[in-house]
Design a protein around this motif. Structure first.
Motif, PDB file in Angstrom:
ATOM      1  N   SER A  29       0.828  -1.204   0.000  1.00 57.48           N
ATOM      2  CA  SER A  29       0.000   0.000   0.000  1.00 57.48           C
ATOM      3  C   SER A  29       0.865   1.257   0.000  1.00 57.48           C
ATOM      4  CB  SER A  29      -0.905   0.007   1.234  1.00 57.48           C
ATOM      5  OG  SER A  29      -1.689  -1.167   1.275  1.00 57.48           O
ATOM      6  N   ILE A  30       0.241   2.371  -0.326  1.00 60.41           N
ATOM      7  CA  ILE A  30       0.886   3.682  -0.265  1.00 60.41           C
ATOM      8  C   ILE A  30       0.306   4.434   0.932  1.00 60.41           C
ATOM      9  CG2 ILE A  30       1.255   5.897  -1.439  1.00 60.41           C
ATOM     10  CD1 ILE A  30       2.579   3.591  -2.918  1.00 60.41           C
ATOM     11  N   SER A  31       1.186   4.916   1.802  1.00 56.72           N
ATOM     12  CA  SER A  31       0.803   5.767   2.930  1.00 56.72           C
ATOM     13  C   SER A  31       1.006   7.210   2.525  1.00 56.72           C
ATOM     14  CB  SER A  31       1.694   5.516   4.151  1.00 56.72           C
ATOM     15  OG  SER A  31       1.509   4.246   4.689  1.00 56.72           O
ATOM     16  N   ALA A  32       0.129   8.085   2.983  1.00 54.81           N
ATOM     17  CA  ALA A  32       0.301   9.505   2.693  1.00 54.81           C
ATOM     18  C   ALA A  32      -0.297  10.351   3.811  1.00 54.81           C
ATOM     19  CB  ALA A  32      -0.356   9.868   1.363  1.00 54.81           C
ATOM     20  N   TYR A  33       0.298  11.525   3.984  1.00 55.96           N
ATOM     21  CA  TYR A  33      -0.300  12.541   4.850  1.00 55.96           C
ATOM     22  C   TYR A  33      -0.018  13.885   4.228  1.00 55.96           C
ATOM     23  CZ  TYR A  33       4.449  13.179   6.678  1.00 55.96           C
ATOM     24  OH  TYR A  33       5.800  13.402   6.792  1.00 55.96           O
ATOM     25  N   ILE A  34      -0.839  14.847   4.607  1.00 54.04           N
ATOM     26  CA  ILE A  34      -0.617  16.229   4.191  1.00 54.04           C
ATOM     27  C   ILE A  34      -1.068  17.142   5.321  1.00 54.04           C
ATOM     28  CG2 ILE A  34      -2.814  16.349   2.946  1.00 54.04           C
ATOM     29  CD1 ILE A  34      -1.268  18.253   0.952  1.00 54.04           C
ATOM     30  N   ALA A  35      -0.224  18.084   5.680  1.00 55.81           N
ATOM     31  CA  ALA A  35      -0.538  19.058   6.727  1.00 55.81           C
ATOM     32  C   ALA A  35      -0.796  20.404   6.061  1.00 55.81           C
ATOM     33  CB  ALA A  35       0.613  19.164   7.719  1.00 55.81           C
ATOM     34  N   ILE A  36      -1.919  21.014   6.405  1.00 52.50           N
ATOM     35  CA  ILE A  36      -2.334  22.280   5.806  1.00 52.50           C
ATOM     36  C   ILE A  36      -2.493  23.306   6.922  1.00 52.50           C
ATOM     37  CG2 ILE A  36      -4.156  23.425   4.479  1.00 52.50           C
ATOM     38  CD1 ILE A  36      -4.715  20.589   3.268  1.00 52.50           C
ATOM     39  N   LEU A  37      -1.823  24.447   6.778  1.00 56.06           N
ATOM     40  CA  LEU A  37      -1.896  25.527   7.757  1.00 56.06           C
ATOM     41  C   LEU A  37      -2.341  26.785   7.039  1.00 56.06           C
ATOM     42  CD1 LEU A  37      -1.333  26.513  10.668  1.00 56.06           C
ATOM     43  CD2 LEU A  37       1.002  27.007   9.939  1.00 56.06           C
ATOM     44  N   SER A  55      -5.176  -5.954   5.560  1.00 55.45           N
ATOM     45  CA  SER A  55      -6.512  -5.355   5.574  1.00 55.45           C
ATOM     46  C   SER A  55      -6.375  -3.857   5.350  1.00 55.45           C
ATOM     47  CB  SER A  55      -7.209  -5.608   6.919  1.00 55.45           C
ATOM     48  OG  SER A  55      -6.563  -4.882   7.954  1.00 55.45           O
ATOM     49  N   SER A  56      -7.481  -3.218   4.989  1.00 55.16           N
ATOM     50  CA  SER A  56      -7.446  -1.767   4.815  1.00 55.16           C
ATOM     51  C   SER A  56      -7.174  -1.084   6.157  1.00 55.16           C
ATOM     52  CB  SER A  56      -8.750  -1.264   4.197  1.00 55.16           C
ATOM     53  OG  SER A  56      -9.847  -1.571   5.025  1.00 55.16           O
ATOM     54  N   THR A  57      -7.687  -1.660   7.246  1.00 49.38           N
ATOM     55  CA  THR A  57      -7.435  -1.094   8.570  1.00 49.38           C
ATOM     56  C   THR A  57      -5.945  -1.110   8.876  1.00 49.38           C
ATOM     57  OG1 THR A  57      -9.610  -1.667   9.446  1.00 49.38           O
ATOM     58  CG2 THR A  57      -7.838  -1.422  11.051  1.00 49.38           C
ATOM     59  N   GLU A  58      -5.283  -2.207   8.567  1.00 54.99           N
ATOM     60  CA  GLU A  58      -3.846  -2.292   8.821  1.00 54.99           C
ATOM     61  C   GLU A  58      -3.081  -1.286   7.963  1.00 54.99           C
ATOM     62  OE1 GLU A  58      -0.137  -5.488   8.738  1.00 54.99           O
ATOM     63  OE2 GLU A  58      -2.163  -6.188   8.320  1.00 54.99           O
ATOM     64  N   ALA A  59      -3.438  -1.159   6.686  1.00 55.71           N
ATOM     65  CA  ALA A  59      -2.773  -0.192   5.804  1.00 55.71           C
ATOM     66  C   ALA A  59      -2.948   1.223   6.339  1.00 55.71           C
ATOM     67  CB  ALA A  59      -3.331  -0.302   4.388  1.00 55.71           C
ATOM     68  N   GLU A  60      -4.166   1.566   6.767  1.00 60.92           N
ATOM     69  CA  GLU A  60      -4.435   2.909   7.303  1.00 60.92           C
ATOM     70  C   GLU A  60      -3.711   3.124   8.631  1.00 60.92           C
ATOM     71  OE1 GLU A  60      -6.262   5.445   5.997  1.00 60.92           O
ATOM     72  OE2 GLU A  60      -7.312   4.471   4.355  1.00 60.92           O
ATOM     73  N   TYR A  61      -3.622   2.078   9.445  1.00 60.77           N
ATOM     74  CA  TYR A  61      -2.944   2.192  10.741  1.00 60.77           C
ATOM     75  C   TYR A  61      -1.455   2.437  10.537  1.00 60.77           C
ATOM     76  CZ  TYR A  61      -2.591   1.296  15.784  1.00 60.77           C
ATOM     77  OH  TYR A  61      -2.401   1.420  17.143  1.00 60.77           O
ATOM     78  N   MET A  62      -0.864   1.787   9.522  1.00 56.06           N
ATOM     79  CA  MET A  62       0.549   2.031   9.202  1.00 56.06           C
ATOM     80  C   MET A  62       0.740   3.464   8.719  1.00 56.06           C
ATOM     81  SD  MET A  62       2.141  -1.432   7.577  1.00 56.06           S
ATOM     82  CE  MET A  62       0.792  -2.332   6.857  1.00 56.06           C
ATOM     83  N   ALA A  63      -0.214   3.987   7.950  1.00 57.41           N
ATOM     84  CA  ALA A  63      -0.144   5.381   7.501  1.00 57.41           C
ATOM     85  C   ALA A  63      -0.266   6.330   8.696  1.00 57.41           C
ATOM     86  CB  ALA A  63      -1.228   5.665   6.472  1.00 57.41           C
ATOM     87  N   LEU A  64      -1.098   5.953   9.664  1.00 56.16           N
ATOM     88  CA  LEU A  64      -1.259   6.784  10.865  1.00 56.16           C
ATOM     89  C   LEU A  64       0.045   6.926  11.642  1.00 56.16           C
ATOM     90  CD1 LEU A  64      -4.722   5.887  12.449  1.00 56.16           C
ATOM     91  CD2 LEU A  64      -3.861   8.164  11.887  1.00 56.16           C
TER      92      LEU A  64
END
Length: 174
Positions: A29-37, A55-64
């Motif tokens: 999976s690809i993890s991503a985040y973006i911070a906007i100020l 699972s999608s939950t695991e992929a999202e948890y790794m991104a978190l």
């Protein structure tokens, strides 16, 4: 293309976190985040995950995990600059996966999640200690989608606007 910041939006930090799930040929999976100020992107990252999520939950948890580390870094930077109190929502992370949010809030051990590596439970510790706060963000409003998956032209344009990105001609008034 340029990033614009708006004083009319106020000093509010919005940190969005997302992951695609097993979209690549190698199923990583690809993890991503973006911070906007103040309406403009100040920090972002998209990276292939090191392991295959089951699972999608695991992929999202790794991104978190990555978003949590960035949130803590931003909070420390703002504190050192003496600005943390002036900015709203410095510890909020917007996430569109209810399972990942529940996993971060629930310290109970579950057989379905015991395989998740210990390092990812850093997220849980940060939630319990109040260092970060997770809030649900509907997928339709998830700005980090632009970093993890192909989008329609209209949706991509909408996400760019939410990041504070504008065409160079609009910035110069030409």
């Amino acid at each position: 293309m340029g990033i614009t910041f708006s004083g009319s939006l106020g000093l509010e930090l919005k940190l969005y976190c997302d992951a695609d799930w097993a979209d690549g040929e190698d199923r990583k999976s690809i993890s991503a985040y973006i911070a906007i100020l103040a309406g403009g992107a100040v920090s972002w990252r998209a990276k292939k995950q090191a392991t295959v999520a089951t699972s999608s939950t695991e992929a999202e948890y790794m991104a978190l995990l990555e978003a949590t580390k960035e949130s803590i870094w931003i909070q420390r930077l703002l504190s050192e600059l003496g600005q943390k109190a002036a900015i709203k929502n410095t510890n909020v992370i917007f996430e569109d996966n209810q399972g990942a949010i529940a996993l971060a809030h629930n310290p109970a051990h579950h057989a379905r999640t015991k395989h998740i590596d210990i390092q990812y439970h850093f997220v849980r510790d940060c939630v319990e200690n109040g260092k970060v706060k997770l809030e649900y963000c509907p997928t339709a409003e998830m700005v980090a989608d632009a970093l993890t998956k192909p989008l329609s032209k209209d949706r991509h344009q909408g996400m760019m606007e939410k990041m504070g990105l504008e065409e160079a001609a609009a910035l110069t008034g030409e």
